[in-house]
Design a protein around this motif. Structure first.
Motif, PDB file in Angstrom:
ATOM      1  N   ALA A  20       0.819  -1.213   0.000  1.00 42.34           N
ATOM      2  CA  ALA A  20       0.000   0.000   0.000  1.00 42.34           C
ATOM      3  C   ALA A  20       0.853   1.263   0.000  1.00 42.34           C
ATOM      4  O   ALA A  20       0.346   2.350  -0.228  1.00 42.34           O
ATOM      5  N   LEU A  21       2.140   1.116   0.254  1.00 45.27           N
ATOM      6  CA  LEU A  21       2.987   2.307   0.393  1.00 45.27           C
ATOM      7  C   LEU A  21       3.401   2.836  -0.974  1.00 45.27           C
ATOM      8  O   LEU A  21       3.761   2.081  -1.860  1.00 45.27           O
ATOM      9  N   HIS A  22       3.326   4.140  -1.091  1.00 46.56           N
ATOM     10  CA  HIS A  22       3.756   4.783  -2.339  1.00 46.56           C
ATOM     11  C   HIS A  22       4.578   5.986  -1.979  1.00 46.56           C
ATOM     12  O   HIS A  22       4.579   6.453  -0.851  1.00 46.56           O
ATOM     13  N   ARG A  23       5.264   6.480  -2.968  1.00 51.98           N
ATOM     14  CA  ARG A  23       6.118   7.631  -2.737  1.00 51.98           C
ATOM     15  C   ARG A  23       5.659   8.767  -3.608  1.00 51.98           C
ATOM     16  O   ARG A  23       5.343   8.569  -4.775  1.00 51.98           O
ATOM     17  N   GLN A  24       5.579   9.934  -3.017  1.00 49.05           N
ATOM     18  CA  GLN A  24       5.283  11.121  -3.830  1.00 49.05           C
ATOM     19  C   GLN A  24       6.251  12.182  -3.391  1.00 49.05           C
ATOM     20  O   GLN A  24       6.191  12.637  -2.247  1.00 49.05           O
ATOM     21  N   GLY A  25       7.113  12.543  -4.310  1.00 52.83           N
ATOM     22  CA  GLY A  25       8.126  13.525  -3.950  1.00 52.83           C
ATOM     23  C   GLY A  25       8.998  12.957  -2.853  1.00 52.83           C
ATOM     24  O   GLY A  25       9.525  11.869  -2.977  1.00 52.83           O
ATOM     25  N   ASP A  26       9.114  13.668  -1.761  1.00 55.00           N
ATOM     26  CA  ASP A  26       9.981  13.212  -0.682  1.00 55.00           C
ATOM     27  C   ASP A  26       9.241  12.389   0.348  1.00 55.00           C
ATOM     28  O   ASP A  26       9.838  11.877   1.290  1.00 55.00           O
ATOM     29  N   GLY A  74      -0.053   9.323  10.948  1.00 58.87           N
ATOM     30  CA  GLY A  74      -0.630   9.651   9.648  1.00 58.87           C
ATOM     31  C   GLY A  74      -1.931   8.926   9.361  1.00 58.87           C
ATOM     32  O   GLY A  74      -2.723   9.373   8.539  1.00 58.87           O
ATOM     33  N   LEU A  75      -2.169   7.794  10.026  1.00 58.35           N
ATOM     34  CA  LEU A  75      -3.405   7.047   9.792  1.00 58.35           C
ATOM     35  C   LEU A  75      -4.063   6.754  11.127  1.00 58.35           C
ATOM     36  O   LEU A  75      -3.396   6.684  12.164  1.00 58.35           O
ATOM     37  N   ARG A  76      -5.387   6.542  11.077  1.00 53.75           N
ATOM     38  CA  ARG A  76      -6.101   6.133  12.284  1.00 53.75           C
ATOM     39  C   ARG A  76      -6.718   4.770  12.047  1.00 53.75           C
ATOM     40  O   ARG A  76      -6.971   4.379  10.909  1.00 53.75           O
ATOM     41  N   GLU A  77      -6.986   4.070  13.126  1.00 51.76           N
ATOM     42  CA  GLU A  77      -7.548   2.747  13.020  1.00 51.76           C
ATOM     43  C   GLU A  77      -8.907   2.831  12.326  1.00 51.76           C
ATOM     44  O   GLU A  77      -9.682   3.754  12.572  1.00 51.76           O
ATOM     45  N   GLY A  78      -9.197   1.855  11.470  1.00 50.43           N
ATOM     46  CA  GLY A  78     -10.500   1.796  10.824  1.00 50.43           C
ATOM     47  C   GLY A  78     -10.543   2.492   9.479  1.00 50.43           C
ATOM     48  O   GLY A  78     -11.506   2.343   8.743  1.00 50.43           O
ATOM     49  N   GLU A  79      -9.535   3.248   9.138  1.00 44.56           N
ATOM     50  CA  GLU A  79      -9.541   3.912   7.831  1.00 44.56           C
ATOM     51  C   GLU A  79      -9.232   2.903   6.741  1.00 44.56           C
ATOM     52  O   GLU A  79      -8.507   1.928   6.954  1.00 44.56           O
ATOM     53  N   ARG A 114      -7.176   9.853  -1.680  1.00 50.07           N
ATOM     54  CA  ARG A 114      -6.335  10.985  -1.313  1.00 50.07           C
ATOM     55  C   ARG A 114      -5.018  10.455  -0.788  1.00 50.07           C
ATOM     56  O   ARG A 114      -4.992   9.475  -0.028  1.00 50.07           O
ATOM     57  N   PHE A 115      -3.942  11.093  -1.184  1.00 45.19           N
ATOM     58  CA  PHE A 115      -2.622  10.651  -0.732  1.00 45.19           C
ATOM     59  C   PHE A 115      -2.360  11.198   0.664  1.00 45.19           C
ATOM     60  O   PHE A 115      -2.450  12.396   0.888  1.00 45.19           O
ATOM     61  N   VAL A 116      -2.068  10.305   1.603  1.00 43.08           N
ATOM     62  CA  VAL A 116      -1.813  10.716   2.974  1.00 43.08           C
ATOM     63  C   VAL A 116      -0.380  10.331   3.324  1.00 43.08           C
ATOM     64  O   VAL A 116      -0.037   9.157   3.325  1.00 43.08           O
ATOM     65  N   PRO A 117       0.474  11.296   3.632  1.00 42.11           N
ATOM     66  CA  PRO A 117       1.838  10.943   4.036  1.00 42.11           C
ATOM     67  C   PRO A 117       1.803  10.264   5.405  1.00 42.11           C
ATOM     68  O   PRO A 117       1.016  10.640   6.270  1.00 42.11           O
ATOM     69  N   VAL A 118       2.618   9.253   5.586  1.00 42.75           N
ATOM     70  CA  VAL A 118       2.656   8.556   6.863  1.00 42.75           C
ATOM     71  C   VAL A 118       4.104   8.438   7.325  1.00 42.75           C
ATOM     72  O   VAL A 118       5.044   8.546   6.544  1.00 42.75           O
ATOM     73  N   GLN A 119       4.223   8.209   8.666  1.00 43.39           N
ATOM     74  CA  GLN A 119       5.537   7.979   9.239  1.00 43.39           C
ATOM     75  C   GLN A 119       5.636   6.495   9.523  1.00 43.39           C
ATOM     76  O   GLN A 119       4.744   5.917  10.135  1.00 43.39           O
ATOM     77  N   LEU A 120       6.713   5.869   9.054  1.00 42.53           N
ATOM     78  CA  LEU A 120       6.777   4.417   9.085  1.00 42.53           C
ATOM     79  C   LEU A 120       7.727   3.901  10.152  1.00 42.53           C
ATOM     80  O   LEU A 120       8.727   4.547  10.481  1.00 42.53           O
ATOM     81  N   GLY A 121       7.378   2.745  10.699  1.00 42.74           N
ATOM     82  CA  GLY A 121       8.254   2.054  11.633  1.00 42.74           C
ATOM     83  C   GLY A 121       8.866   0.838  10.978  1.00 42.74           C
ATOM     84  O   GLY A 121       9.175   0.858   9.797  1.00 42.74           O
ATOM     85  N   GLU A 122       8.974  -0.247  11.728  1.00 47.13           N
ATOM     86  CA  GLU A 122       9.682  -1.409  11.205  1.00 47.13           C
ATOM     87  C   GLU A 122       8.809  -2.187  10.222  1.00 47.13           C
ATOM     88  O   GLU A 122       7.600  -2.060  10.205  1.00 47.13           O
ATOM     89  N   THR A 123       9.486  -3.023   9.456  1.00 48.14           N
ATOM     90  CA  THR A 123       8.819  -3.890   8.494  1.00 48.14           C
ATOM     91  C   THR A 123       8.962  -5.329   8.956  1.00 48.14           C
ATOM     92  O   THR A 123      10.052  -5.760   9.312  1.00 48.14           O
ATOM     93  N   SER A 161       6.694   9.376   1.895  1.00 46.51           N
ATOM     94  CA  SER A 161       6.054   8.079   1.751  1.00 46.51           C
ATOM     95  C   SER A 161       4.640   8.216   2.276  1.00 46.51           C
ATOM     96  O   SER A 161       4.407   8.945   3.234  1.00 46.51           O
ATOM     97  N   GLY A 162       3.724   7.497   1.661  1.00 40.82           N
ATOM     98  CA  GLY A 162       2.357   7.612   2.136  1.00 40.82           C
ATOM     99  C   GLY A 162       1.493   6.538   1.538  1.00 40.82           C
ATOM    100  O   GLY A 162       1.976   5.639   0.856  1.00 40.82           O
ATOM    101  N   VAL A 163       0.205   6.620   1.839  1.00 36.32           N
ATOM    102  CA  VAL A 163      -0.754   5.647   1.322  1.00 36.32           C
ATOM    103  C   VAL A 163      -1.903   6.406   0.681  1.00 36.32           C
ATOM    104  O   VAL A 163      -2.098   7.590   0.936  1.00 36.32           O
TER     105      VAL A 163
END
Lengths: 235, 397, 394
Positions: C323-329, C362-367, C342-351, C331-333
């Motif tokens: 689900a992760l994509h990059r736009q400019g600088d 950047g995201l809330r539960e249930g979205e 709508r593109f929402v930038p998110v802050q990512l942790g571990e994979t 990362s978001g979904v």
């Protein structure tokens, strides 16, 4: 006497030039009055077709004079610029074969002429319908020409020739493909219509069966016409 | 006034539709040809767009990595990263190869990339991105690979974890994305395993590992590690920086070739696919001429079949304008039917082409205009013939 | 008169149908069509993080057994694969002249022992003489005071006594020298015997012989090995882990090892040691992973895939990495909002290795977010949510 529907004097037509020139018409004189049905007979090559084409303003005569309903249309040259409008409005054609337009239905085949003359569609169709009724083919108004019998087609063709109320109708062997009863019927119809609409009708034919029905006959031989009083009455 | 053309079409609609279908198939072929050309250009652009890079850093004096081979030491990216204006820089490798799958060879372009860096496939249609840095691949759906399938690339088995689409090389081969280190192994057979093995081998060689010469082994091993290469470094430019400016810095200070996206597109589109594009263009022109000729023949024949009706129409006083209009309308109608059918079949059969066929709406509109223009021109011959019909022929004799 | 014929109606209907189908086709395929996507709901999840690496089976303690001096191999008693006990004789080198040198030193010792005896007898003799001389001298001295003897006679006896003392001292020293000589020869003999013993090669620990590098008759220099052996209890997988993911590895973490020879059966193990040195060229860290129970058959140098369970995060928001994509600088979904995206930038942790990524902000539960798509999405695209994108291709 009223103005003749058609008046032809000294009409000549020469095909080709110089040595090879052929004189198809060497001086034709005709006077036909409104409501008259006149036969035009003659052997093959006598100039019948040429005369018909000249009268129909399809080819240009070489000399002479033609007048339609008192209006001179040819006097050594065409006196009218728009020959198509002339054919459309003042001359009706009935051919040996009906030559209906296959992609138009019966009504529109007839209504096409008033439409071409600029009449609105419904008015043109009303006129067409009126004539079709008068010719007993009103019940086939929606049919395609290919669905009609030969007699019906011929009647539609007559309706088409009449629809613009032309002063003159040229009929080129209209009875050729028909048996004698139907042929006589067509002549009856032509006579009736001529009377009803005061149209002069010239019938080119060599159908022996119908020759006696004409009031007057024009013989054409070697490019010249000879008038003969017919014995028939209008039927 | 009724529409003579409309009535004629309705009257002989089967003839019309069949002629239209034939013409439509021809137009469909023509549109597909244009689509193939667009597809080629798009393949090239997709290659660039999907790499997510702003600058391609390649071997000096080459037009790599797509148009020419290019080889770089794989630590070059570190020095590139240090330049101002560079947001990301990552190694990539490109290798055309055959992968065996279901008893047949699939020709693919194997792309080695660092997960999370430029070069990663930008979207997936199934599965997930690579999470391990070994033995996982993401493949273009056109390869025919399925999720979870194990495919063999050179010495190692790889699991297909994700599928993507429209990821093709400039020659249209579907791409298979695999971790950089696996790709390096596949390309140079000098991955980390190979290096470690090589070291052990060197150490075991008494000629190189002499008791009396300390330091010799280290020197030899150090020299062996320099054989690691990548094909290009993809650079993402930080926002606010001009690509050309950053590229100029790389060219000047790093003594490497650097291409911006504009230059890369120029290389791909004008150099790599130029000949094929011209080939297709020539064919397209011929096809268009053939189509135009066929349309004129059809219209002309149809008009000749109506000579008697036209003569009658003229005799009873139909104007030339009306008759010309009728033929023109029929011609345009035929073109319209043909275009609709052509566009439909081109759309329907486009997915079955082995290479991408891109049908642009703009091309369709241009095609429509061209078809209408050709039909109008083609009807001129027929109109001329119709106007020459002598109304006298309607009168027998 | 204006009503068209039924056939015309049917034809017009057919024409409209075809046109409609055409327009439908144009809108359903090609650039104007909505993009088919699959979506997922952002949920709070338990994330078992793990890292993956490729390693080689190695013995941490391996022994190269060889002579300390240049010598020729005389006999080799064990072969590759033999289990040996600690101290077991494995091989013997040719002693050359060592036995003769031992015999020579033994003879020298015997002779030295005799020399000590001689010195000791001489010392005793000297001591007796000195005692006698001393008594004579004392007697002469007391008789001299009584003038029985001349002074000269007394002095002479005195001198004799002194001389006898010196002789006995010399004899004592000679004995000491003989004794030291004996000691030296004893040490020399011990040294030669040690050399002799070194020619025999013993197993330092219990273990398995892994290589037999030299056969009898081969001459080796010091440092080359005759045999190599390993301690099987020290078998480890030397695993190389990408530096970028090695941060969470700790000693004792559970690991699953898949040996190349048995791809289907993972063997449990633990992180035994994290090496201090990284490989700077390959950008990998070395982690030693030990087996919980040593598998019966394995081979040293075998390739192994190692998955180390690192951390376990509970109650984190996780999204599929697809689900992760990059736009400019950034990362978001793509977040689904009433059918639009709508593109929402998110802050990512571990994979995690299953492809899920922790979203820190950047995201809330249930979205709902877009996971897969037919092509790269743009903000103005309309979407059509489907179960799966398999099969149909544009």
């Amino acid at each position: 006497m009223a103005t003749p529907a058609i008046e032809v004097a000294g009409l000549r037509k020469r095909y080709g030039e110089g040595e090879a020139a052929v004189d198809a018409l060497k001086g034709v004189d005709m006077i036909i009055h409104p409501g008259e049905v006149v036969g035009l007979i003659g052997p093959s090559g006598s100039g019948k077709s040429t005369l018909l084409k000249c009268l129909g303003a399809v080819i240009e005569p070489s000399a002479g004079r033609m007048a339609l309903a008192g209006q001179t249309i040819f006097d050594e040259r065409w006196k009218i610029r728009d020959l198509r409008a002339l054919r459309r409005d003042s001359i009706g054609f009935v051919f040996q074969a009906p030559y209906l337009i296959p992609f138009l239905d019966v009504t529109d085949n007839v209504a096409l002429l008033p439409m071409l003359a600029g009449k609105p569609n419904h008015e043109a169709r009303r006129q067409a319908m009126e004539l079709l009724e008068a010719l007993d083919v009103g019940h086939r108004a929606k049919a395609s020409p290919s669905e009609l019998s030969g007699g019906e087609q011929q009647r539609v063709a007559i309706a088409r020739a009449l629809v613009n109320r032309p002063p003159v109708i040229l009929a080129d062997e209209p009875t050729a493909p028909l048996d004698s009863e139907r042929a006589l019927n067509v002549i009856r119809i032509l006579n009736r219509m001529a009377g009803q609409y005061q149209t002069a009708i010239i019938v080119v034919t060599h159908d022996e069966k119908i020759i006696p029905t004409f009031q007057r006959l024009y013989h054409i031989r070697d490019g010249r016409t000879f008038e003969e009083a017919g014995e028939g009455r209008s039927a | 006034m009724i529409s003579l053309a409309g009535r004629d079409i309705l009257h002989s609609w089967s003839k019309y539709v069949f002629t239209g279908v034939g013409l439509g198939l021809l137009i469909g072929v023509t549109l597909s040809m244009a689509g193939i050309y667009r597809g080629m250009v798009d393949d090239a652009q997709v290659l660039l767009r999907n790499s997510g890079a702003d600058i391609w850093v390649v071997q000096q004096e080459t037009l790599g990595p797509y148009a020419e081979p290019s080889s770089l030491r794989d630590d070059v990216y570190r020095s590139v990263l240090g330049l101002p204006g560079v947001a990301d820089a990552a190694n990539v490798t490109y290798l055309n190869m055959q992968i065996r799958h279901d008893e047949r060879d699939v020709r693919v372009m194997a792309v080695g990339f660092e997960p999370g860096q430029p070069g990663e496939p930008p979207f997936l249609s199934a599965g997930r991105h690579i999470a391990r840095n070994h033995y996982e691949v993401v493949a273009d759906a056109r390869t025919g690979f399925r999720l979870g399938e194990r495919i063999r690339i050179r010495r190692q088995d790889h699991t297909v974890v994700g599928l993507t689409r429209r990821m093709v090389s400039s020659s249209g081969d579907p791409m298979v994305f695999l971790p950089l280190k696996d790709a390096q192994e596949a390309q140079f057979l000098k991955d980390n395993d190979a290096i470690v093995n090589e070291r052990a081998r060197t150490a075991a060689n008494p000629a190189l590992n002499r008791p009396g010469v300390p330091g010799l082994l280290d020197a030899i091993q150090a020299s062996q590690t320099t054989s690691r290469s990548a094909n290009a470094v993809l650079v993402r430019v930080a926002s606010g920086w001009d690509s050309e400016q950053v590229a100029e810095g790389i060219r000047r200070w790093k003594h490497l070739e650097a291409f911006t996206r504009v230059q890369m597109e120029e290389i791909l589109v004008s150099k790599l696919i130029e000949t094929s594009a011209r080939q297709i263009g020539t064919f397209l022109v011929i096809l268009a001429i053939v189509s135009a000729a066929i349309v004129s023949f059809i219209i002309y024949t149809m008009t000749l079949g109506k000579i008697r009706e036209l003569a009658v129409l003229k005799l009873i006083g139909t104007r030339n304008r009306t008759i010309a209009g009728m033929i023109l309308q029929e011609s345009l109608g035929l073109g319209l039917i043909g275009f609709v059918i052509g566009k439909t079949v081109a759309t329907l059969w486009a997915p079955y082409f082995p290479k991408y066929v891109l049908l642009l709406p703009g091309d369709a509109i241009r095609g429509l205009v061209a078809v209408m223009l050709v039909c109008a021109l083609a009807s001129l011959v027929a109109i001329r013939a119709a106007l020459k019909v002598d109304p006298a022929t309607a009168i027998g004799g | 008169m204006n009503t068209p014929k039924p056939r015309a109606l049917i034809l017009i209907a057919l024409g409209l149908l075809m046109l409609g189908g055409f327009i439908f086709l144009m809108l359903r395929s090609g650039p104007l069509a909505p993009v088919r996507v699959t979506t997922a709901t952002v949920v709070s999840a338990v994330l078992e993080n793990s890292v993956f690496g490729v390693g080689v089976v190695e013995a941490e303690r391996s022994y190269a057994i060889g002579p300390t001096i240049a010598s020729r191999v005389q006999r080799v008693l064990v072969d590759v694969g033999d289990s040996v006990k600690a101290g077991q004789l494995l091989a013997e080198m040719d002693p050359v002249d060592l036995d003769e040198r031992v015999a020579a030193s033994q003879a020298a010792i015997a002779r030295a022992r005799h020399a000590v005896d001689v010195a000791r007898a001489q010392l005793r003799d000297a001591e007796v003489r000195q005692d006698l001389a001393a008594r004579n001298a004392r007697r002469y001295a007391s008789l001299g005071e009584q003038a029985f003897f001349s002074d000269a006679a007394v002095e002479s006896k005195q001198q004799e006594s002194q001389s006898a003392l010196a002789v006995s001292s010399a004899a004592r020293a000679q004995l000491e020298a003989a004794r030291l000589d004996l000691e030296r020869l004893g040490a020399e003999r011990a040294a030669v015997e040690k050399l002799r013993a070194n020619v025999r090669l013993h197993a330092p620990v219990a273990g398995v012989v892994t290589a037999r590098d030299a056969e009898p008759g081969t001459t080796l220099v010091a440092g080359q090995s005759v045999l190599r052996m390993v301690d099987p209890t020290s078998v480890r997988i030397r695993t190389r882990i990408d530096q970028g993911r090695a941060g969470a590895i700790r000693n004792g973490q559970e690991a699953l090892v898949v040996l190349r020879s048995r791809p289907g059966t993972p063997v449990p193990g633990k992180v035994a040691r994290i090496e201090f040195n990284s490989d700077a060229v390959t950008e990998e860290r070395i982690v030693q992973v030990g087996f919980d129970h040593l598998p019966g058959d394995f081979s040293l140098g075998e390739l192994a895939e190692v998955t180390i369970a690192t951390t376990r995060s509970e109650g984190v928001l996780a999204v599929p990495n697809a689900a992760l994509h990059r736009q400019g600088d950034a990362s978001g979904v793509w977040r689904v909002e009433d059918g639009t995206i709508r593109f929402v930038p998110v802050q990512l942790g571990e994979t995690a290795l299953d492809g899920r990524v922790v979203v820190l902000a950047g995201l809330r539960e249930g979205e709902r977010i877009v996971v897969h798509s037919e092509r790269e999405l743009r903000a103005e695209d309309s979407i059509k949510v489907v179960e799966s994108l398999d099969g149909k291709q544009r």
